[in-house]
Design an enzyme around this catalytic site. Structure first.
Site, short mmCIF file in Angstrom:
data_model
loop_
_atom_site.label_atom_id
_atom_site.label_comp_id
_atom_site.label_asym_id
_atom_site.label_seq_id
_atom_site.Cartn_x
_atom_site.Cartn_y
_atom_site.Cartn_z
CE LYS A 9 -4.13 -1.96 0.25
NZ LYS A 9 -5.19 -1.79 -0.75
CB SER A 39 -3.85 -10.58 2.79
OG SER A 39 -2.64 -9.84 2.73
#
Length: 473
Positions: free
Chosen positions: A57, A288
């Site tokens: 991110k 994840s």
């Protein structure tokens, strides 16, 4: 390779000093996984955990802030507001705070403690909200962030879910890097969808520069995205434990038409996979990444011809040490491989038989007992003397003993546990049923479980609640 060759390889990765840590965003390494069964395929994993903020991110944070500045949406001294599972917020804080921006982040309450601590240490303002509500609810994290931005003067709502600068970051940086690192030969890329930026950005790039590359979706069970791709129908969202990917709606940035195959991965499989990634390959990754790895392995094993497949370590496992890599947390969530006995032993989270009980000796100080409770996040400790249970000491016992005049308080903390512990113990046998626990809890006691004359461990109200919740699934 010779030792000299290894040294040369290490030196080749060295660079002159960078002007800013932000210059370290991107250009992350790729590693081939060789300790897993990948069928006829070769599986590569791109280490986005090597970004300065520890996740993929960072790329979109840099891109979204730069675009907002160019467009005049973000001015000096302004405020950046975002709804985030943690990592986008970390990236925005990493980029925005050195530039003088105020950062307000709305974070669902299932996020790991490490992420929250990291955000606050950077200087971001964190607003916690519920993770069990959907769009349209006043406490839904995206709706809350949008409201805060509308009510804050000079605020820019980053909105990673619809901001075009999000997929653009992956189209212009992540995609070209992968193709260059894998010599232009990539048959499939396995991604998750949180905001949809990685899927859409990579999908657009590969469509132009490597049309053979298939986009494969890894989705947690409970998310609506994989079922929507498979059936064309929007199902009701469930719940999942994996952080950062999976959605209860289709984000505007997620172009699902780019997906050629989708897998729904159970939480338990994701957790086991990411722990295997550490124990087999030495790669510490977040939850994840376990979902992505599981889907990538399934895809690889289904292929009948050799293919080159790439997936991601989306973020560092350092952010999940209190969750994914904590055996007791996994057991509490029902995500661990545990033998079931069908009796009270199934409720004992820290078994003395396996050496997991946190305990204290009768001659140890109350300060020791207090410290052990704090470090282990428990409210009571068994008191063991030469392996035998002789008492229980809890927070109330310690408080009653150390309370009083300031003079002498330190001496009271250094007093022995035996002076504060409860030694009149009511015990249960492991063979008894759950009904035996309720009278114990009605007396405001903790259940002390024995198997014959062997001490097994303690059962608290929370342990019973966790057990009932796991059985309800």
């Amino acid at each position: 390779m010779s030792e000299h060759g290894k040294a040369d390889g290490a030196v080749s990765r060295l660079r002159p000093p960078y002007a800013s840590v932000l210059d370290l965003i991107g250009q992350t390494p790729i590693v081939e996984l060789t300790k897993f069964d990948t069928g006829k395929c070769r599986l590569f994993i791109k280490l986005e955990s090597q970004n300065p903020g520890g996740s993929i991110k960072d790329r979109i944070a840099l891109s979204m802030i730069a675009a907002a500045e160019r467009q005049g949406k973000l001015r000096p001294g302004g405020t950046i507001v975002e709804a985030t599972a943690g990592n986008t917020g970390l990236g925005l804080a990493q980029v925005g705070i050195p530039k003088g921006y105020r950062i307000i982040l709305v974070v669902p309450d299932k996020m790991s403690r490490e992420k929250i601590q990291h955000l606050r240490a950077l200087g971001a303002e964190v607003r916690m909200t519920r993770s069990d509500v959907g769009k349209g609810h006043p406490e839904y994290y995206q709706d809350m962030a949008e409201k805060i931005a509308a009510e804050t003067s000079g605020a820019f709502y980053a909105n990673q879910f619809a901001n075009p600068a999000n997929p653009l970051a992956h189209e212009t940086t992540t995609g070209p890097e992968i193709l260059a690192q894998l010599d232009g030969d990539v048959d499939a890329a396995v991604v998750g969808v949180g905001s949809g930026g990685t899927l859409t950005g990579l999908g657009r790039y590969f469509a132009k520069h490597s049309p053979k590359t298939e986009m494969v979706l890894a989705d947690p069970v409970g998310s609506v995205l994989a079922p929507l791709i498979k059936t064309g129908k929007m199902e009701e969202a469930g719940s999942w434990t994996v952080e950062g990917i999976g959605e209860d709606f289709v984000p505007p940035n997620a172009d699902l038409s780019l997906v050629r195959k989708a897998y729904s991965i159970p939480d338990k499989q994701s957790m086991l996979a990411v722990r295997d990634l550490l124990s087999r390959e030495g790669i510490l990754a977040g939850s994840s990444s376990g979902t992505l790895l599981s889907a990538a392995l399934r895809y690889c094993r289904e292929q009948t011809v050799p293919k080159r497949v790439v997936t991601f370590v989306c973020d560092s496992g350092n952010k999940y040490l209190s969750k994914v890599f904590d055996d007791f947390w996994l057991a509490e969530q029902g995500l661990a491989e545990q033998e079931q006995h069908g009796d009270l032993r199934d409720l004992v989270m820290r078994s003395h038989r396996t050496g997991d009980t946190v305990w204290v000796g009768p001659q140890e100080s109350l300060l020791n007992a207090y410290g052990r409770m704090r470090r282990s996040d428990v409210s009571q400790l068994p008191v063991l003397d030469d392996g035998k249970l002789v008492g229980i000491v809890d927070e109330g016992d310690i408080l009653a003993k150390v309370d009083g005049p300031y003079d002498g308080r330190w001496d009271r903390f250094n007093g022995p546990v035996r002076t504060a512990m409860t030694s009149n113990l009511h015990t249960l046998q492991a063979s008894q049923t759950l009904d035996a626990l309720l009278p114990v809890f009605d007396r405001n006691e903790v259940a002390i479980v024995f198997d014959g004359e062997e001490f097994i461990g303690l059962i608290t109200r929370i342990d019973l609640i966790n057990h009932l919740r796991r059985r309800a699934r």
